[in-house]
Design a protein around this motif. Sequence first.
Motif, PDB file in Angstrom:
ATOM      1  N   LYS A 217       0.802  -1.227   0.000  1.00 29.35           N
ATOM      2  CA  LYS A 217       0.000   0.000   0.000  1.00 29.35           C
ATOM      3  C   LYS A 217       0.831   1.272   0.000  1.00 29.35           C
ATOM      4  CE  LYS A 217      -3.925   0.966   1.156  1.00 29.35           C
ATOM      5  NZ  LYS A 217      -5.128   1.480   1.837  1.00 29.35           N
ATOM      6  N   GLN A 218       2.101   1.190   0.440  1.00 28.48           N
ATOM      7  CA  GLN A 218       2.945   2.379   0.461  1.00 28.48           C
ATOM      8  C   GLN A 218       4.232   2.107  -0.313  1.00 28.48           C
ATOM      9  OE1 GLN A 218       2.254   0.818   3.526  1.00 28.48           O
ATOM     10  NE2 GLN A 218       0.443   1.974   4.099  1.00 28.48           N
ATOM     11  N   PRO A 219       4.798   3.150  -0.921  1.00 30.54           N
ATOM     12  CA  PRO A 219       6.079   2.973  -1.608  1.00 30.54           C
ATOM     13  C   PRO A 219       7.218   2.765  -0.629  1.00 30.54           C
ATOM     14  CG  PRO A 219       5.476   5.288  -1.586  1.00 30.54           C
ATOM     15  CD  PRO A 219       4.303   4.538  -1.018  1.00 30.54           C
ATOM     16  N   LEU A 220       8.258   2.077  -1.070  1.00 29.03           N
ATOM     17  CA  LEU A 220       9.477   1.992  -0.271  1.00 29.03           C
ATOM     18  C   LEU A 220      10.108   3.373  -0.156  1.00 29.03           C
ATOM     19  CD1 LEU A 220      11.086  -1.211  -1.831  1.00 29.03           C
ATOM     20  CD2 LEU A 220      10.081  -1.021   0.452  1.00 29.03           C
ATOM     21  N   PRO A 221      10.853   3.635   0.914  1.00 28.27           N
ATOM     22  CA  PRO A 221      11.491   4.951   1.069  1.00 28.27           C
ATOM     23  C   PRO A 221      12.337   5.362  -0.133  1.00 28.27           C
ATOM     24  CG  PRO A 221      11.609   3.740   3.122  1.00 28.27           C
ATOM     25  CD  PRO A 221      11.024   2.794   2.113  1.00 28.27           C
ATOM     26  N   ILE A 222      13.112   4.422  -0.722  1.00 26.60           N
ATOM     27  CA  ILE A 222      13.969   4.803  -1.855  1.00 26.60           C
ATOM     28  C   ILE A 222      13.131   5.200  -3.060  1.00 26.60           C
ATOM     29  CG2 ILE A 222      15.996   3.470  -1.163  1.00 26.60           C
ATOM     30  CD1 ILE A 222      15.134   1.307  -3.145  1.00 26.60           C
ATOM     31  N   ILE A 223      11.940   4.624  -3.199  1.00 27.03           N
ATOM     32  CA  ILE A 223      11.067   4.984  -4.322  1.00 27.03           C
ATOM     33  C   ILE A 223      10.373   6.307  -4.043  1.00 27.03           C
ATOM     34  CG2 ILE A 223       9.037   4.304  -5.647  1.00 27.03           C
ATOM     35  CD1 ILE A 223       9.804   1.389  -5.133  1.00 27.03           C
TER      36      ILE A 223
ATOM     37  N   ASN B 265      10.436 -14.671   9.228  1.00 27.17           N
ATOM     38  CA  ASN B 265      10.331 -13.518  10.116  1.00 27.17           C
ATOM     39  C   ASN B 265      10.552 -12.222   9.372  1.00 27.17           C
ATOM     40  OD1 ASN B 265       9.777 -14.781  12.659  1.00 27.17           O
ATOM     41  ND2 ASN B 265      11.896 -15.493  12.711  1.00 27.17           N
ATOM     42  N   GLU B 266      10.137 -11.137  10.018  1.00 25.86           N
ATOM     43  CA  GLU B 266      10.278  -9.815   9.415  1.00 25.86           C
ATOM     44  C   GLU B 266      11.599  -9.169   9.817  1.00 25.86           C
ATOM     45  OE1 GLU B 266       5.685  -8.323   8.889  1.00 25.86           O
ATOM     46  OE2 GLU B 266       6.724  -7.871  10.758  1.00 25.86           O
ATOM     47  N   SER B 267      12.143  -8.410   8.881  1.00 29.04           N
ATOM     48  CA  SER B 267      13.288  -7.548   9.185  1.00 29.04           C
ATOM     49  C   SER B 267      12.761  -6.141   9.402  1.00 29.04           C
ATOM     50  CB  SER B 267      14.301  -7.584   8.038  1.00 29.04           C
ATOM     51  OG  SER B 267      14.817  -8.888   7.894  1.00 29.04           O
ATOM     52  N   LEU B 268      13.268  -5.478  10.405  1.00 29.34           N
ATOM     53  CA  LEU B 268      12.704  -4.197  10.817  1.00 29.34           C
ATOM     54  C   LEU B 268      13.424  -3.023  10.172  1.00 29.34           C
ATOM     55  CD1 LEU B 268      12.132  -5.117  14.564  1.00 29.34           C
ATOM     56  CD2 LEU B 268      10.531  -5.310  12.643  1.00 29.34           C
ATOM     57  N   ARG B 269      12.999  -1.821  10.550  1.00 30.52           N
ATOM     58  CA  ARG B 269      13.569  -0.617   9.942  1.00 30.52           C
ATOM     59  C   ARG B 269      15.065  -0.525  10.236  1.00 30.52           C
ATOM     60  NH1 ARG B 269       9.217   3.959  11.613  1.00 30.52           N
ATOM     61  NH2 ARG B 269       9.245   2.879  13.625  1.00 30.52           N
ATOM     62  N   PRO B 270      15.854  -0.122   9.235  1.00 29.23           N
ATOM     63  CA  PRO B 270      17.324  -0.230   9.334  1.00 29.23           C
ATOM     64  C   PRO B 270      17.952   0.404  10.565  1.00 29.23           C
ATOM     65  CG  PRO B 270      16.679   0.258   7.078  1.00 29.23           C
ATOM     66  CD  PRO B 270      15.419   0.330   7.899  1.00 29.23           C
ATOM     67  N   SER B 271      17.473   1.577  10.998  1.00 30.67           N
ATOM     68  CA  SER B 271      18.171   2.283  12.077  1.00 30.67           C
ATOM     69  C   SER B 271      18.082   1.567  13.419  1.00 30.67           C
ATOM     70  CB  SER B 271      17.624   3.710  12.218  1.00 30.67           C
ATOM     71  OG  SER B 271      16.314   3.699  12.731  1.00 30.67           O
TER      72      SER B 271
ATOM     73  N   ASN C 218      15.866  -4.089   0.974  1.00 25.40           N
ATOM     74  CA  ASN C 218      17.254  -3.636   0.854  1.00 25.40           C
ATOM     75  C   ASN C 218      18.202  -4.804   0.687  1.00 25.40           C
ATOM     76  OD1 ASN C 218      16.434  -1.006   1.128  1.00 25.40           O
ATOM     77  ND2 ASN C 218      17.138  -0.753   3.233  1.00 25.40           N
ATOM     78  N   GLU C 219      17.911  -5.904   1.393  1.00 24.80           N
ATOM     79  CA  GLU C 219      18.779  -7.071   1.305  1.00 24.80           C
ATOM     80  C   GLU C 219      18.669  -7.724  -0.078  1.00 24.80           C
ATOM     81  OE1 GLU C 219      21.806  -9.103   3.310  1.00 24.80           O
ATOM     82  OE2 GLU C 219      20.689  -7.273   3.800  1.00 24.80           O
ATOM     83  N   ILE C 220      17.472  -7.775  -0.630  1.00 30.07           N
ATOM     84  CA  ILE C 220      17.299  -8.304  -1.988  1.00 30.07           C
ATOM     85  C   ILE C 220      18.086  -7.460  -2.983  1.00 30.07           C
ATOM     86  CG2 ILE C 220      15.632  -8.681  -3.858  1.00 30.07           C
ATOM     87  CD1 ILE C 220      13.527  -9.266  -1.699  1.00 30.07           C
ATOM     88  N   ILE C 221      17.949  -6.139  -2.867  1.00 29.21           N
ATOM     89  CA  ILE C 221      18.645  -5.232  -3.782  1.00 29.21           C
ATOM     90  C   ILE C 221      20.150  -5.328  -3.598  1.00 29.21           C
ATOM     91  CG2 ILE C 221      19.011  -2.792  -4.325  1.00 29.21           C
ATOM     92  CD1 ILE C 221      16.035  -2.376  -3.424  1.00 29.21           C
ATOM     93  N   ARG C 222      20.608  -5.391  -2.327  1.00 27.74           N
ATOM     94  CA  ARG C 222      22.036  -5.416  -2.036  1.00 27.74           C
ATOM     95  C   ARG C 222      22.720  -6.654  -2.604  1.00 27.74           C
ATOM     96  NH1 ARG C 222      21.554  -5.201   3.155  1.00 27.74           N
ATOM     97  NH2 ARG C 222      21.363  -2.939   3.171  1.00 27.74           N
ATOM     98  N   ASN C 223      22.021  -7.797  -2.556  1.00 27.13           N
ATOM     99  CA  ASN C 223      22.635  -9.036  -3.044  1.00 27.13           C
ATOM    100  C   ASN C 223      22.716  -9.107  -4.562  1.00 27.13           C
ATOM    101  OD1 ASN C 223      23.183 -11.325  -0.843  1.00 27.13           O
ATOM    102  ND2 ASN C 223      21.512 -10.028  -0.121  1.00 27.13           N
ATOM    103  N   GLN C 224      21.851  -8.355  -5.238  1.00 27.74           N
ATOM    104  CA  GLN C 224      21.891  -8.273  -6.700  1.00 27.74           C
ATOM    105  C   GLN C 224      21.825  -9.653  -7.371  1.00 27.74           C
ATOM    106  OE1 GLN C 224      24.729  -5.414  -8.353  1.00 27.74           O
ATOM    107  NE2 GLN C 224      25.106  -4.636  -6.290  1.00 27.74           N
TER     108      GLN C 224
ATOM    109  N   GLY D  99      22.875  -1.752  -6.765  1.00 29.09           N
ATOM    110  CA  GLY D  99      21.628  -2.405  -7.104  1.00 29.09           C
ATOM    111  C   GLY D  99      20.508  -1.390  -7.173  1.00 29.09           C
ATOM    112  N   GLY D 100      19.335  -1.850  -7.497  1.00 31.94           N
ATOM    113  CA  GLY D 100      18.196  -0.947  -7.575  1.00 31.94           C
ATOM    114  C   GLY D 100      16.916  -1.732  -7.676  1.00 31.94           C
TER     115      GLY D 100
END
Length: 428
Positions: free
Chosen positions: A8-14, A214-220, A36-42, A66-67
């Motif tokens: 329902k919401q865009p990712l922050p980078i988008i 399981n879920e991965s939470l916000r990066p900070s 982010n992990e999917i993008i980082r692994n490319q 990545g992107g």
Amino acid sequence: MRILWFAKQPLPIILNDLEPGTSIPPTCGWRSGLSNEIIRNQLDEFCYCFPYQREIEGQTVCGSGGGTHYFTVYPVEDGAKYSGKDLQRLSYIIEKFKPDIIQIFGTEHSFQCQLVNMVDALGYIDKLAIWIQGVVSIYSLHYYAGLSEKVARTRTIKEWIKRNNIRDMKTRMTKRGEEEAACLRIAKHVFVRTDWDQAVCRMINPELCMHVCNESLRPSFYSEPKWDVCKMERHTIFLSQSHYPIKGLHMVIEALRIVVQEFPDARIRTTGIDYLHYGKMIDKLRISSYQKEIMRKLRAYDLYDKLEFLGTLSEEEMREQYLKANVFVSPSAIENSPNSLGEAMLLGTPVVASDVGGVKTMMEHGKDGFVYPFDEYYILAEYICKIFRDDELAISFSQNARRHAAKTHDVKENYAQLIREYHTIVAL
């Protein structure tokens, strides 16, 4: 593998790509961890779709090289059905990206449910996996737990006009739950993470194939510093949300009137608009019946100056509030696996949580924090006081919770598990 996500919401980078400088909605931040992990692994082609007022497609590039591809789809309001234009847009996206996996996050709203129906209509239901967030058909049963029928039926002027008092909102949630159950009966694959969501999904559709991740939470929330007993603000209780009855603020106020007998400086901080101090009449007319009930309780118990609303907080501002708190309370009437509880545990903030939904899957009572029955506010009060009284207990909870949450929300392990489950779906 080509992975297509809908949410329902865009990712922050988008969002930053589309509308630079726009604040990030807190409800979308947690998906950044896995994406982010999917993008980082490319290793995989990744595409993200979300509702927007106009058709857009593009591609972002992040620092790692990545992107993500992204497309917008048309918004679908709650209670509405998809149109031919909606179906045509989805068909275009699928034909252009050619996904191996289609992931839809949540079933709480018509937007997600109509996506499931459209994916089925286009013949791609075998590629579809639903990520269970909450389940509104069950949430609706607990919508005004802890409130009287009289309060639930009360209407303010605004609620008479919009027909959205507490009882109306429960009715709407029940109707959304019927739509949600129908789409879960169509689906073949769901991602779950607690005993609660597995039980609920199995009850609705025993044929569903369950994929645990399981879920991965916000990066900070993975970074330093962590909660420190020497730096927190004593006798401060933090709640991450309180805007509607399920989140249980009314029960915490009941507990607070007991807590202040021993700790008169105790106070609650939570997110949201400060309706307690509205000055203009036009603002006062916007107050809901639930907000009026909160105000009534505060006045009745002489606690009006003990509740502070902090407005809408960014990810970093939320993190700061967890670190300041003496205790984080998750007092909801129902939850699956509250991300706010995970965030508090990752930072090491001592936690007290209502024993609802999948909470016990996330934490161990007496080791990581305290778990209590939702409606027994006097036990909540005692557990808050125990943490206030005993810094050694608070430190022990903090250290244990951090270790537990680090495993539950391990970004690399959750990414690896996600990809394993995707490969399982593709192989079927």
